[in-house]
Design a protein around this motif. Structure first.
Motif, short mmCIF file in Angstrom:
data_model
loop_
_atom_site.label_atom_id
_atom_site.label_comp_id
_atom_site.label_asym_id
_atom_site.label_seq_id
_atom_site.Cartn_x
_atom_site.Cartn_y
_atom_site.Cartn_z
N GLU A 37 0.83 -1.21 0.00
CA GLU A 37 0.00 0.00 0.00
C GLU A 37 0.86 1.25 0.00
O GLU A 37 1.98 1.26 0.52
CB GLU A 37 -0.92 0.01 1.23
N ASN A 38 0.32 2.31 -0.59
CA ASN A 38 1.02 3.60 -0.67
C ASN A 38 0.81 4.38 0.62
O ASN A 38 0.01 5.29 0.71
CB ASN A 38 0.47 4.38 -1.88
N LYS A 39 1.54 3.97 1.67
CA LYS A 39 1.44 4.68 2.95
C LYS A 39 2.74 4.55 3.70
O LYS A 39 3.56 3.65 3.43
CB LYS A 39 0.29 4.11 3.79
N THR A 113 -6.57 10.83 5.62
CA THR A 113 -6.20 10.05 4.43
C THR A 113 -6.71 10.76 3.17
O THR A 113 -7.91 10.94 3.01
CB THR A 113 -6.81 8.64 4.49
N ASP A 128 -8.77 6.12 -3.19
CA ASP A 128 -8.01 6.28 -1.95
C ASP A 128 -6.52 6.23 -2.31
O ASP A 128 -6.08 5.31 -3.00
CB ASP A 128 -8.37 5.13 -1.00
N SER A 129 -5.76 7.22 -1.82
CA SER A 129 -4.34 7.30 -2.23
C SER A 129 -3.53 6.08 -1.80
O SER A 129 -2.46 5.82 -2.33
CB SER A 129 -3.71 8.57 -1.66
N LYS A 130 -4.05 5.29 -0.83
CA LYS A 130 -3.32 4.08 -0.40
C LYS A 130 -3.25 3.04 -1.52
O LYS A 130 -2.36 2.19 -1.51
CB LYS A 130 -4.00 3.46 0.83
N THR A 131 -4.20 3.10 -2.48
CA THR A 131 -4.25 2.08 -3.55
C THR A 131 -3.42 2.46 -4.77
O THR A 131 -3.40 1.72 -5.76
CB THR A 131 -5.71 1.85 -3.99
N THR A 212 6.19 5.04 -4.31
CA THR A 212 5.06 5.03 -3.37
C THR A 212 5.54 4.67 -1.96
O THR A 212 6.62 4.08 -1.79
CB THR A 212 3.99 4.00 -3.79
N GLY A 213 4.72 5.04 -0.96
CA GLY A 213 4.98 4.64 0.44
C GLY A 213 6.37 5.02 0.92
O GLY A 213 6.81 6.16 0.79
#
Length: 885
Positions: A37-39, A113, A128-131, A212-213
């Motif tokens: 995930e992008n976090k 988020t 959702d930016s996490k995806t 990402t992340g």
């Protein structure tokens, strides 16, 4: 791979993505499995099992466990079970509080988020930016946060505010076609890149995700932060030291008892029981739980005033803060540009702070119209997107009955010349009924250089040197008030003209002055902070004169001499800077490195420093400060992770309120600790005197545990939530090296403890004497001993309950403080007496604790004995007040 030195087509090929279609759902799924995930990922969370065992790592707990083992070995199973229940209760409370704090932070992170626009399977959707995964095509427009690190593939007038990463408050201009071959090019200069957690303020663009992340620039900083170790706060250190001292004291007392037992040739089994009694008496078993509960209740109260404390002991550090280093924008100010004044030649118009107004003068009407039409921002139902300066101009239009949506319907934009940092101007060409009009806004000095005329009283006249001087003088006056000045001009034309022709032969309309105004409540908070011996300091990336004007308006600084710029800091040696740090109240145009330097310079003089921050670049200074305070609204996840406290309203006033709360919480913890130690000293005095003088021991281990856990705990918690001292912010901050026993607390604890111990022995003697026996009598019957022990047990418990009333203030009488102002304490005392009555009246409890029922006469005697420590302590306080007068 250096994406900034790679051509756009090569980047798209490398990421295996079609720009026009984006990634497919299958590609997204595969890459999400590969990259995660992008976090941002913090330190791995402790399991509940690990949290539980970390609570047992304490000297007090070790001694209690040792006592439990001994009681098991000698067959006193009831005592062993009670001791183990104490240990278990403390550990459960500790785990619960840590777990609750973690959940509060998680909830805050969920609230912040962000979402992003992405092109997938040929359609633009919001996700959702996490995806988001590497290779995603991201669509950017004004007001959106960048969800990951991007290589820009197209940009139109794009400006990104990168202060979260670089510390530079001015937005960076971006250009997707630029290439940078030097691998050491600074982040702030990479015009073809956009980085996670930065904000688009102007223009639009598309970019392909290249990181990402934790593989983003922000992720690299987050990794570094996780590797730093946290220092213990003064409260943690002090409680740990107190635990060790009490632990060693308990062991020492046990050794003394065995030596005395050998000398007196006493029964060793009986001495085992006595030594356990003393070990239990020496340790305030409820202390860790009580401190945790008091801190947790304090943290709950703080959350109601918009301050979330991440680590419970950090609350206490707040009480010692004597320097508050604060950002300007959003913390001291409203983080909302507002137009205050309009100026047309010779006329100044004040803009109302609320409501609407009418511009009677024609030139002023045209000035407002030009300012509104020459913007790319939007304002719908009070919510604006785009550059804050332009949003302020749209709000100006709303106040003067010229909303943008209405003006645009009759003044359609047909061409534009975007703003750039060299010209410092922006122009639009709008269609009027029978002609076209150019609207230009920007820096007033640049406008005056290219303009040929001015509109004065509705008449177009030549722009003379005198008129230029008048406009510049008006602009200078506004600048001196810390206002940002924008000029406006126009030109009429019969047809659509080339953008290069727009900014020629313009007619000056006038100028506007705007400011990010101070928060209304901050001035009072700064006054309160100064009264409390706290020095507020402003640290900002803004210009020196603007920062100084705001600081002087708020009462933080008195003159320009108290300001220092980042370049001036660089010109000073570290020793010189540290020596002179106390002379300054405003630091302007500073970098993240300067912030750390400022914190360390203040700390070098023994100050306890609080630092606010919202960007990733603030993380080092937040970590270095004694209390790092992150912004809950504008703050990045990294700044929140590095901080000790998060302000959910981004308001300076909340910091001052939190410091007041912190001071009261520390004072309350001190009351609870001193109260518990007074009570435990009384128990030690009673038992140790009995051993030394060869008297029967008046208290059993289970009785002491009952008092320490039940009778003492409720008043201690009630003292921990005592109403705040109204004068706490009229005193200077507490020295963090100050002991718990400063200010006469040690004398009160010793006097109270001695009185409680002596009166317990007097009650025990009274119980024996009632049946014709003395302390030194031999072969005392069991029922006589039980009666005497009951008298001692009840006097010890009730005297401690009454004594808690006297602990509410070190100097004021209980009547001055208010006998019933702490209803929880009154309730705790009543509950304690009721429980004490229950334990000697209910048969199975009386049997377990080796006590018996008392008569009404006995209770009257017990109450009279129990009131003596309270009365004596009140007389001592009275004497102290008379000496002070």
């Amino acid at each position: 791979m250096n994406w900034f030195s790679t051509d756009v087509d090569d980047v798209l090929n490398e990421q295996n993505v079609d720009r026009k279609r984006g990634l497919s759902d299958d590609q997204v799924r595969t890459r999400l499995e590969k990259y995660g995930e992008n976090k941002l990922i913090g330190k791995p969370k402790k399991s509940l099992f690990a949290l539980f065992f970390s609570q047992l790592n304490d000297m007090l707990i070790y001694v209690l466990l040792g006592a439990a083992v001994i009681t098991l070995l000698i067959g006193e199973y009831t005592d062993a079970i009670i001791i183990l229940l104490v240990v278990l209760l403390n550990a459960i409370i500790g785990v619960f509080q840590e777990y609750k704090a973690e959940k509060a932070i998680e909830a805050l992170q969920k609230m912040t988020t962000p979402h992003a626009l992405v092109r997938r399977d040929g359609e633009v959707i919001e996700v959702d930016s996490k995806t988001i995964v590497p290779g995603d095509i991201i669509i950017l427009d004004a007001g959106r946060y960048i969800p990951a690190d991007l290589r820009l593939i197209e940009s139109i007038n794009l400006q990104i505010e990168e202060s979260a990463l670089t510390g530079e408050s001015v937005p960076s201009e971006k250009n997707a076609t630029a290439l940078f071959n030097d691998p050491k090019t600074p982040l702030g200069d990479l015009a073809n890149m956009a980085f996670m957690s930065t904000l688009v303020t102007y223009g639009r663009a598309e970019g392909v995700v290249v990181g990402t992340g934790m593989n983003t620039e922000i992720g690299k900083i987050a990794k570094g932060l996780d590797e730093t170790k946290s220092e213990m706060t003064p409260l943690q250190k002090r409680l740990a030291e107190l635990g060790k001292i009490l632990g060693y004291l308990a062991i020492g007392i046990c050794v003394v008892i065995f030596i005395v037992a050998l000398i007196q040739k006493r029964d060793l089994f009986e001495m085992f029981l006595t030594s356990i009694s003393l070990a239990v008496a020496a340790i305030p078993e409820g202390l860790p739980a009580i401190v945790a509960i008091v801190l947790a209740l304090g943290v709950t109260r703080m959350s109601r005033i918009h301050a979330i404390v991440k680590r419970l002991p950090a609350v206490e550090t707040l009480g010692s803060v004597n320097i508050i280093c604060s950002d300007k924008t959003g913390t001291l100010t409203q983080n909302k540009m507002t137009v205050l004044h309009l100026y047309t030649h010779g006329q100044k118009l004040d803009v109302p702070s609320e409501g609407t107004a009418t511009a009677e003068e024609h030139t002023a009407q045209l000035l407002i119209q030009t300012m509104v039409l020459c913007t790319d921002a939007t304002l719908v139902d009070g919510e604006g997107t785009g550059d804050p300066t332009e949003i302020a101009l749209l709000e100006l239009g709303e106040k003067f009955h010229s909303p943008k949506r209405e003006l645009e319907s009759g003044h359609e934009r047909v061409a534009e010349k975007p703003f750039d940092s060299d010209r410092k101007l922006m122009s639009t060409l709008n269609k009027e009924r029978d002609h076209y009009r150019v609207h230009t806004k920007g820096a007033i000095d640049n406008l005056l250089e290219i303009a040929t005329h001015a509109l004065i009283n509705g008449e177009r006249v030549l722009l003379t040197e005198q008129l230029k001087t008048d406009y510049l003088r008006a602009a200078e006056k506004m600048s001196d008030q810390a206002l940002r000045v924008l000029g406006a001009a126009y030109k009429d034309t019969d047809s659509v003209i080339d953008p290069d022709e727009m900014e020629k032969e313009l007619t000056v309309l006038g100028l506007v002055g705007m400011i990010d105004p101070p928060r209304l409540e901050v001035k009072g908070a700064i006054r309160q902070a100064k009264q409390a011996g706290i020095t507020p300091v402003m640290i900002t990336g803004d210009h020196q004169h603007t920062a100084a004007a705001i600081a002087m308006e708020l009462g933080m600084a008195t003159s320009l001499k108290q300001t220092l710029s980042g370049s001036e800091i660089d010109a000073m040696s570290e020793a010189e800077f540290n020596k002179n740090i106390g002379n300054y109240r405003v630091f302007s145009r500073v970098s993240p490195e300067h912030k750390v330097k400022i914190v360390k310079a203040f700390q070098s003089h023994g100050n306890i420093v609080s630092m606010t921050g919202d960007g990733v670049n603030d993380a080092p200074s937040l970590k270095n400060a004694d209390i790092g305070v992150a912004m809950g609204i504008t703050g990045t996840d990294v700044s929140k992770g590095a901080s000790d406290m998060i302000l959910t309203d981004d308001n300076f006033t909340t910091i001052v309120a939190a410091i007041e709360e912190g001071r009261n919480i520390y004072n309350n913890i001190k009351k609870a600790v001193v109260f518990l130690l007074s009570c435990n000293l009384g128990e030690i005095v009673a038992i140790l005197a009995s051993v030394l003088f060869y008297w029967p021991v008046p208290l059993l281990p289970t009785q002491i545990l009952w008092i320490n856990l039940i009778t003492d705990t409720f008043p201690a918690i009630a003292l921990g939530v005592d109403p705040g001292d109204k004068d706490v912010m009229k005193r200077r901050p507490r020295n963090p090296k100050e002991s718990f026993f400063a200010g006469g607390a040690a004398i009160r604890a010793i006097v109270g403890g001695l009185l409680i111990g002596i009166l317990t022995l007097v009650a025990f003697y009274f119980g024996l004497n009632e049946h014709g026996y003395q302390l030194w009598s031999e072969s005392i019957p069991k029922q006589v001993l039980t009666y005497a022990e009951t008298m001692a047990f009840v006097v010890l418990a009730v005297s401690q309950l009454f004594f808690s009333l006297s602990m509410r203030s070190a100097s004021h009488s209980i009547f001055k403080v208010g006998l019933f102002s702490n209803k929880y304490l009154i309730g705790a005392i009543i509950l304690g007496v009721v429980l004490q009555f229950a334990v000697i009246s209910i048969p199975f409890l009386a049997s377990a604790f080796h006590v018996q029922m008392l008569t009404l006469r006995d209770w009257v005697i017990v109450i009279l004995f129990a009131l003596i420590p309270l009365v004596v302590n009140e007389f001592i306080k009275s004497g102290m007040r008379m000496r002070t007068k």
